[in-house]
Design a protein around this motif. Structure first.
Motif, PDB file in Angstrom:
ATOM      1  N   ASP A 306     -58.419  76.415 -40.156  1.00 43.13           N
ATOM      2  CA  ASP A 306     -58.127  75.503 -41.445  1.00 43.13           C
ATOM      3  C   ASP A 306     -59.271  75.853 -42.628  1.00 43.13           C
ATOM      4  OD1 ASP A 306     -58.136  73.661 -43.190  1.00 43.13           O
ATOM      5  OD2 ASP A 306     -57.872  71.915 -41.973  1.00 43.13           O
ATOM      6  N   THR A 313     -57.355  76.263 -35.531  1.00 40.90           N
ATOM      7  CA  THR A 313     -56.294  75.342 -35.490  1.00 40.90           C
ATOM      8  C   THR A 313     -56.048  75.034 -34.205  1.00 40.90           C
ATOM      9  OG1 THR A 313     -54.862  77.349 -35.197  1.00 40.90           O
ATOM     10  CG2 THR A 313     -55.071  76.587 -37.645  1.00 40.90           C
ATOM     11  N   THR A 327     -58.096  84.687 -42.382  1.00 41.94           N
ATOM     12  CA  THR A 327     -57.922  84.156 -43.815  1.00 41.94           C
ATOM     13  C   THR A 327     -57.381  85.215 -44.675  1.00 41.94           C
ATOM     14  OG1 THR A 327     -59.953  84.454 -44.934  1.00 41.94           O
ATOM     15  CG2 THR A 327     -60.003  82.663 -43.316  1.00 41.94           C
ATOM     16  N   TYR A 384     -58.734  77.107 -53.059  1.00 43.77           N
ATOM     17  CA  TYR A 384     -57.910  76.239 -52.104  1.00 43.77           C
ATOM     18  C   TYR A 384     -56.442  76.194 -52.910  1.00 43.77           C
ATOM     19  CZ  TYR A 384     -56.046  73.392 -48.273  1.00 43.77           C
ATOM     20  OH  TYR A 384     -55.237  73.022 -47.449  1.00 43.77           O
ATOM     21  N   ALA A 389     -51.923  76.040 -47.854  1.00 46.13           N
ATOM     22  CA  ALA A 389     -53.243  75.893 -47.280  1.00 46.13           C
ATOM     23  C   ALA A 389     -53.995  76.978 -46.915  1.00 46.13           C
ATOM     24  CB  ALA A 389     -52.606  75.055 -45.659  1.00 46.13           C
TER      25      ALA A 389
END
Ligand SMILES: Cc1cc2nc3c(=O)[nH]c(=O)nc-3n(C[C@H](O)[C@H](O)[C@H](O)COP(=O)(O)OP(=O)(O)OC[C@H]3O[C@@H](n4cnc5c(N)ncnc54)[C@H](O)[C@@H]3O)c2cc1C
Length: 425
Positions: A306, A313, A327, A384, A389
């Motif tokens: 996250d 996660t 990411t 972000y 997400a």
């Protein structure tokens, strides 16, 4: 400097490149997060770009947080700038960074040890020395591992030199011993790999060095990707014009196996033989990530996290930062430093009973040596995006230099000094 001031500090501009070195704080969250009062413990595994930074900033921002950093080496060797060791422009010792400031200035407990196991459910880590460390939060920053290559029984025959260390010096020696008019090969693995522009900049640097030091030599660049993956304009022009006659670029080349005895690579595009082979294999998260059961992104190679706090996660109190994390940001030292700060901020907030900053911003800068004294640059800002997400690149603040010059080369050294101070001093 207080955490909020650092997080809110605007990006400073040096040489046209964002160098603010601060990872979070796009805004929107409460600046008056209460301080952590009860003693809390965070264990950080891996003292590289990500791990050293998170350890430092946890102590800077969380007075009551006890931080233990476990790193297997007594000092850190930077991979950034390590291609300059191949051309004799930097020494290995100039890439070495000590943990003294983390210990003495920031009060981090630094253990020279290897983590052999992680139990995400506690969370805890077990050390090779036999100790088990239990913590409120564990941050894993073990960098990358390489896939094995069929036929490469002795990796030193075709060194990757993609984790700076003994292989960097070895590849430098192999290049120095290469005859004039010889052939060198540099292979580029499929994405995602550590430092997207890195192999292309190494190719340019080596081409310039070969032209001067090994006249008549060729450098074959065998790219597993269909084409140049980043900074296409600069690298295409450098390969096709500046380094024409030295560099021969082949895209879409997958290595099947190698024959180390004859220094031959067998690929989908035929066999390629050379005097020196810099073989950079496909990469995955540091071994601990898989052994802890946390390599759960779509490829099964990196840790899904996250990006508000870099928690796995699968385990909310185990965080994964740097090259091991999956990411949308590049696997780069500058981004590792940024992720570390977002993670440190989020952990301190969580320990104080709050929530992570809901709108983090990160940035990345990368300079590429196009010759032995000229460089280009590439920078990106990520924000972000709540809908997906993920960290999304901000188009207006993302781009590359148009060409290369000596000023950018000088800026590269300034940027490197700032980044390493921010992580280790
Ligand atoms: C040639 C080259 C050039 C590059 N140039 C740039 C650049 O210009 N800009 C940029 O931003 N990035 C650059 N990079 C990328 C950058 O080096 C990496 O992205 C960065 O180092 C990633 O940081 P990390 O903390 O995830 O991993 P690392 O920095 O590799 O740190 C991982 C640490 O974890 C330790 N560790 C691993 N497992 C354990 C264990 N079980 N127990 C204890 N310790 C452990 C390792 O010893 C290591 O110190 C370059 C890389 C290369 C190879």
């Amino acid at each position: 400097m207080k955490r909020r001031l650092i997080l809110q500090a605007g990006a400073s501009v040096l040489g046209g490149v964002l160098l603010d070195g601060c990872g979070g704080g796009g805004g929107g969250s409460d600046p008056a997060t209460p301080p952590v009062t009860a003693k809390s413990r965070v264990v950080v595994v891996g003292g590289g770009m990500a791990g050293a930074t998170v350890a430092k900033y946890l102590r800077m921002w969380g007075d009551a947080v006890e931080v233990t950093l476990v790193e297997r080496s007594a000092s850190y060797t930077s991979s950034i700038m390590s291609s300059l060791v191949l051309t004799g422009q930097r020494s290995m010792s100039s890439l070495s960074f000590s943990y003294a400031a983390l210990r003495e200035r920031w009060g981090v407990e630094v253990l020279t040890d290897t983590v052999t196991a992680v139990d995400p459910s506690v969370p805890s880590v077990t050390l090779a020395s036999g100790r088990t460390l239990v913590a409120d939060h564990v941050v894993l920053a073990p960098g990358i591992e390489f896939d094995t290559v069929a036929g490469l029984d002795d990796p030193d025959r075709m060194p990757h030199a993609w984790k700076a260390g003994a292989q960097t010096s070895l590849l430098a020696q192999q290049l120095a011993a290469m005859p004039a008019g010889g052939v060198a090969i540099l292979t580029i693995p499929p994405t995602p790999y550590r430092c997207p522009p890195g192999p292309y900049e190494r190719a340019c640097l080596l081409a310039d060095w070969l032209r001067v030091n090994k006249p008549g030599s060729k450098l074959l660049v065998l790219d597993a990707n269909p084409g140049i993956v980043v900074e296409q304009d600069n690298f295409t022009r450098a390969f096709e014009q500046l380094h024409a006659g030295v560099v021969e670029y082949h895209g879409g080349v997958a290595i099947d196996h190698v024959d180390s005895a004859t220094m031959t690579l067998h690929t989908n595009g035929g066999a390629f033989a050379a005097d020196v082979v810099n073989l950079i294999p496909r990469q995955r998260a540091g071994a601990l990530i898989a052994s802890a059961g946390l390599a759960n992104d779509a490829s099964g190679r990196f840790a899904a996290v996250d990006v508000l706090d870099y928690a796995s996660t699968l385990a909310p109190r185990v965080h994964v930062i740097g090259d091991s994390a999956a990411t949308t940001q590049p696997k780069a030292g500058h981004i590792a430093n940024q992720e570390a700060k977002v993670c440190a901020d989020a952990i301190v907030r969580r320990l104080a009973g709050g929530a992570p900053d809901p709108a983090p911003v990160t940035n990345s800068s990368c300079f590429s040596t196009i010759t032995m004294d000229q460089a280009s640059w590439l920078h990106a800002v990520f924000q972000y995006d709540a809908a997906s997400a993920t960290m999304k690149s901000v188009a207006a603040a993302t781009g590359a230099s148009s060409g290369w010059n000596r000023d950018h080369y000088e800026d590269m050294h300034t940027w490197f000094g700032s980044l390493m101070s921010d992580s280790f001093a």
